[in-house]
Scaffold this motif. Sequence first.
Motif, PDB file in Angstrom:
ATOM      1  N   ASP A 156       0.825  -1.203   0.000  1.00  0.00           N
ATOM      2  CA  ASP A 156       0.000   0.000   0.000  1.00  0.00           C
ATOM      3  C   ASP A 156       0.862   1.258   0.000  1.00  0.00           C
ATOM      4  N   ASP A 157       0.313   2.314  -0.576  1.00  0.00           N
ATOM      5  CA  ASP A 157       0.968   3.617  -0.534  1.00  0.00           C
ATOM      6  C   ASP A 157       1.302   4.004   0.892  1.00  0.00           C
ATOM      7  N   MET A 158       2.325   4.836   1.034  1.00  0.00           N
ATOM      8  CA  MET A 158       2.666   5.342   2.357  1.00  0.00           C
ATOM      9  C   MET A 158       1.472   6.098   2.946  1.00  0.00           C
ATOM     10  N   GLY A 159       1.204   5.836   4.215  1.00  0.00           N
ATOM     11  CA  GLY A 159       0.130   6.549   4.888  1.00  0.00           C
ATOM     12  C   GLY A 159      -1.220   5.870   4.864  1.00  0.00           C
ATOM     13  N   THR A 609      11.449   8.132   5.975  1.00  0.00           N
ATOM     14  CA  THR A 609      10.463   7.058   5.888  1.00  0.00           C
ATOM     15  C   THR A 609      10.003   6.652   7.278  1.00  0.00           C
ATOM     16  N   GLY A 610       8.768   6.183   7.344  1.00  0.00           N
ATOM     17  CA  GLY A 610       8.260   5.581   8.573  1.00  0.00           C
ATOM     18  C   GLY A 610       7.688   6.534   9.597  1.00  0.00           C
ATOM     19  N   LEU A 611       8.261   7.735   9.718  1.00  0.00           N
ATOM     20  CA  LEU A 611       7.817   8.646  10.763  1.00  0.00           C
ATOM     21  C   LEU A 611       6.415   9.167  10.496  1.00  0.00           C
ATOM     22  N   ASN A 612       5.649   9.332  11.584  1.00  0.00           N
ATOM     23  CA  ASN A 612       4.328   9.942  11.498  1.00  0.00           C
ATOM     24  C   ASN A 612       4.402  11.303  12.180  1.00  0.00           C
ATOM     25  N   LEU A 613       4.366  12.357  11.364  1.00  0.00           N
ATOM     26  CA  LEU A 613       4.470  13.712  11.901  1.00  0.00           C
ATOM     27  C   LEU A 613       3.307  14.566  11.404  1.00  0.00           C
ATOM     28  N   THR A 614       2.105  14.058  11.609  1.00  0.00           N
ATOM     29  CA  THR A 614       0.926  14.816  11.186  1.00  0.00           C
ATOM     30  C   THR A 614       0.689  16.037  12.066  1.00  0.00           C
ATOM     31  N   CYS A 615       1.482  16.174  13.127  1.00  0.00           N
ATOM     32  CA  CYS A 615       1.418  17.397  13.928  1.00  0.00           C
ATOM     33  C   CYS A 615       1.964  18.584  13.146  1.00  0.00           C
ATOM     34  N   CYS A 616       2.717  18.307  12.093  1.00  0.00           N
ATOM     35  CA  CYS A 616       3.276  19.361  11.232  1.00  0.00           C
ATOM     36  C   CYS A 616       2.504  19.387   9.918  1.00  0.00           C
ATOM     37  N   ASN A 617       2.193  20.575   9.444  1.00  0.00           N
ATOM     38  CA  ASN A 617       1.527  20.668   8.145  1.00  0.00           C
ATOM     39  C   ASN A 617       2.292  21.542   7.165  1.00  0.00           C
ATOM     40  N   ASN A 618       3.537  21.883   7.521  1.00  0.00           N
ATOM     41  CA  ASN A 618       4.419  22.614   6.612  1.00  0.00           C
ATOM     42  C   ASN A 618       5.733  21.848   6.488  1.00  0.00           C
ATOM     43  N   VAL A 619       6.238  21.759   5.260  1.00  0.00           N
ATOM     44  CA  VAL A 619       7.499  21.061   5.004  1.00  0.00           C
ATOM     45  C   VAL A 619       8.382  21.963   4.150  1.00  0.00           C
ATOM     46  N   ILE A 620       9.607  22.207   4.617  1.00  0.00           N
ATOM     47  CA  ILE A 620      10.583  22.961   3.831  1.00  0.00           C
ATOM     48  C   ILE A 620      11.689  22.005   3.402  1.00  0.00           C
ATOM     49  N   LEU A 621      11.841  21.856   2.096  1.00  0.00           N
ATOM     50  CA  LEU A 621      12.855  20.966   1.525  1.00  0.00           C
ATOM     51  C   LEU A 621      14.033  21.842   1.113  1.00  0.00           C
ATOM     52  N   THR A 622      15.136  21.756   1.837  1.00  0.00           N
ATOM     53  CA  THR A 622      16.225  22.701   1.597  1.00  0.00           C
ATOM     54  C   THR A 622      17.080  22.342   0.392  1.00  0.00           C
ATOM     55  N   ALA A 638       4.182  14.194   6.731  1.00  0.00           N
ATOM     56  CA  ALA A 638       3.112  15.095   7.171  1.00  0.00           C
ATOM     57  C   ALA A 638       1.795  14.812   6.454  1.00  0.00           C
ATOM     58  N   HIS A 639       1.861  14.487   5.167  1.00  0.00           N
ATOM     59  CA  HIS A 639       0.641  14.280   4.381  1.00  0.00           C
ATOM     60  C   HIS A 639       0.258  12.806   4.400  1.00  0.00           C
ATOM     61  N   ARG A 640      -0.437  12.417   5.455  1.00  0.00           N
ATOM     62  CA  ARG A 640      -0.789  11.023   5.650  1.00  0.00           C
ATOM     63  C   ARG A 640      -2.030  10.937   6.515  1.00  0.00           C
TER      64      ARG A 640
END
Length: 699
Positions: A156-159, A609-622, A638-640
Motif C-alpha cells: 500500500d501507498d505510504m500513509g 520514511t516511517g515517521l508519522n508527523l501529522t502534527c506538522c503541516n508545513n514542510v521545507i525541503l532545503t 506530514a501528508h498522511r
Amino acid sequence: MASYILPSKGAFQKHSSGEAGSPFSQPVQPRRDNFGYDENGWPLFAMPEPEAKAKPLPSTPSSDDDGEGREDFDLNNVQLTAEDYERHHDADKQMRELLAGAVGDGEGAAGTTREEGDDVVKGFAKDIRLMPHQVRGVHWMRERESGRKRGGILADDMGLGKTVQTLARIVEGQPTAAEKRLYKGGTLIICPLAVMEQWATECRTKTENGLLKVTTHHGPKRAKSAKELRNYDVVITTFQVLVSEHKAKTTGKSSPGSDSDSDVPLPIKRSRALAKERAPALFDLKWLRVVIDEAQNIKNRKTQAAEAAYSLTAKFRWCLTGTPIQNNVDELYSLFKFLRAKPLDDWSVFRSRVSVEVTEGRTGIAMKRLHVILKAIMLRRTKNATIDGKPILNLPERNVDVVECEFDSDERAFYTALEAKTSVAVSKFITPGTVLASYQRILTLLLGLRQACDHPSLVVTRMRADEDVLEEETNNIDSDAEADGLADLLAGMGLNGQKKSDAEQKQTVQQSQSYKGLTGLPPSSAKIRMILKLLAEIDERSAKKEKTIVFSQFTRFLDIIERFLVNAGVKYTRYDGTMSAAKREEVLHTIRTSKTIRVILISFKAGSTGLNLTCCNNVILTDLWWNPALEDQAFDRAHRLGQQLDVNIYKLTISATIEDRILTLQTQKRELAEAALSGTGVKNMKLTMSDIMYLFKMG
C-alpha cells in the motif's frame, strides 16, 4: 499486428485426401526445422524457440522451512503470444506491463462484501476502527496465511496503514497449540531504527491492555539468548541488529558498531567476552511470523541485510513496502527469496527466466511470468484509489511550491567559480573507456555544486557527519550494471570520504575568503534567509499554531541552520541518525506535544520514511533530491492518515544553477517509482551518462 497476419489454421499444412489411418490424414506434428509447422499453421522457421517444458515442481516440503511446505508457482503454463516474443527495450512498457493486472487481484479473492462490525478487530482497543480498505487488506492477509500460503507483500501507498493492518493480522493470527510446539518465537518485526519505538507504541496502544507482550530487541541491553525472546508475542528489532546477529551466527563475530543505537556504524572495539555474550538470538528461534517493514531495504540481494533476512526461520513471512520496485525488476528477486516464492526464489531461475529476458528485450515474457506470482502474493492500493466509488482517503490538500532563492553577489561569484572549475574537472573523466571508473568522482563533483546551492561552507569544509548521505551502493558500483545504483546514489548523494587534493582545497578556500557573514554567526546563505522568511510567514498566518519540518540531506547544513534559528529566537528540535532510539522518541514527543516548539530539523536518511508527523503541516525541503519519489517519502511524513490541515510544501531552489537542471530532469523522470507501481508509465530509471552531462551543462 498478429491478428492481421495470423494465417487460417492449416493454411501452411500439407493436406491429403487419403483414407483414415493414412499417414497423410494425421495432423502434422511441430518440428524444429525449416519445414515444420505449429498447431496454428505457422511455419516454425518464423517462430522463436518455445520454452523448454520444465519438470513439474515438487510439492513436497523443502528442507529449509521445517516441514511446513512452500508455495510453488507454475511458470510453465504461462500463455505467451507472438507479441510477447517481440524485442523492445521500452522501460515504460516494461513497468506498465509488470504490474498491470497484478496489483490488488488477491484482494478480491479474499471477499469484498462489507458487513456490520467488520471494521472491529477482536483484541483491539475499543476506540480503534479499521477503514474500509484496511478491512479488505486484513481479510487478504488472513487468506494469505491459510493452507499452503505463507504471507506476501503488502505494498500500500505510504500513509494507508500498513502497520495497523499487519497488527490486526498479528492479533487475529496468534499461534495455535500445534504451532507453539514447533514455533517457539511469536512475531518478529524488522524495521528501521527510526520507527522501532513507533511499532512498539502501536502494539501497546492499539490492542487491549495486556493482550500482547512486546519488546524491542536493540542496543547493549537486548536479550542475550533466544530463551528470553520466547516470552514475547512480538519482538521488534532493526536491520542493524539483524545483520550483527547474522554475522555472529555465521562467523562468530558481530559487526562493529552494529549494537549501537545509532544509524551510523561506529568503530567500537569489542572484547571476546562481549562478542560471545551477544549470541545470535534472532536466529536461534523458529518464528511463527517475520515481518520486514520498509522491505526495500533488502532489495539488493548482495547486501548483508538481505542475506540475514533470508536466513531467518519462520512459518509466515511478510514484506511491507510502499516501493517494492525502485529501479528495476531484479529488486523483486530479493523479496521472492525472502518469501520463499518458488521457483523465482532461486537466482539462477530468476535470472534466466526474468532478468535475461528483460535484458534481451523480451519483456512481455518476463512480465507474464512475474504476474503469476505477483497477482497472488502482492496487494497494493494507492491514495487516489476508490472503494465502491468512494476515495480510500479524504486527505487534506497537498500544495507544492517551488520557491526560488536569490544568491547575493558573493554567493553567485563563489558558485560561478566552482562551476567553472568543476566543468574542467569533469571533462577529464569523459575520455572513452574511463567514464565508468570515474563515476564516484563525478558524483562527488555533482555533490559540490549541490552543496554550494545550500551554503558555501559545505564545499569548503567537508565533514564526516555527512558521509551517511551516500548509500551503500557507492562502494559497489560496477561496470556490468552500468551503475544501476546511480539513481539511488544521486537520490541521497553525499560525502564518500574521498578527500580533495591539497591544490583543490587551497583554491576553494581562497575563493571563499572574501565571503563575509553576519557578526557572531557563520555566513548566511540564500536558502537560510528564505527559511527564516517562510517560518515567519507561517507563524504570522497561523497565529503561531502551525508546525514545520525542515529537511536536509546534509547534517552539516542542519548545524548551520540551527545557529540562525537560535539567533532569530525560533525554538526547534532536531532528529538525525546520530541519536539513540530513546533520544529520537524524546524529540518526536516534543514536536508532537509542545506548543512553543514548532520546528523540527530532520536529516533525510534518518527521517524520510516511517515517521508519522501529522502534527506538522508545513514542510521545507532545503535541497533537491534526484529521485522525486524520495521527496514524496519525505512529504508523506506530514501528508498522511491523521492529518487535519492542508499540507504546504516549499522546495527551495537557486535559479541558474545545477538545481534548475535537476528540476528539469525530475519533470522528465517524475514517474520513477510511483508509476512503476501504478502502471501509468515510467521513464528510464537509471541516471544515464547523457543525464550527467546535462547536469554539468555539457550535453
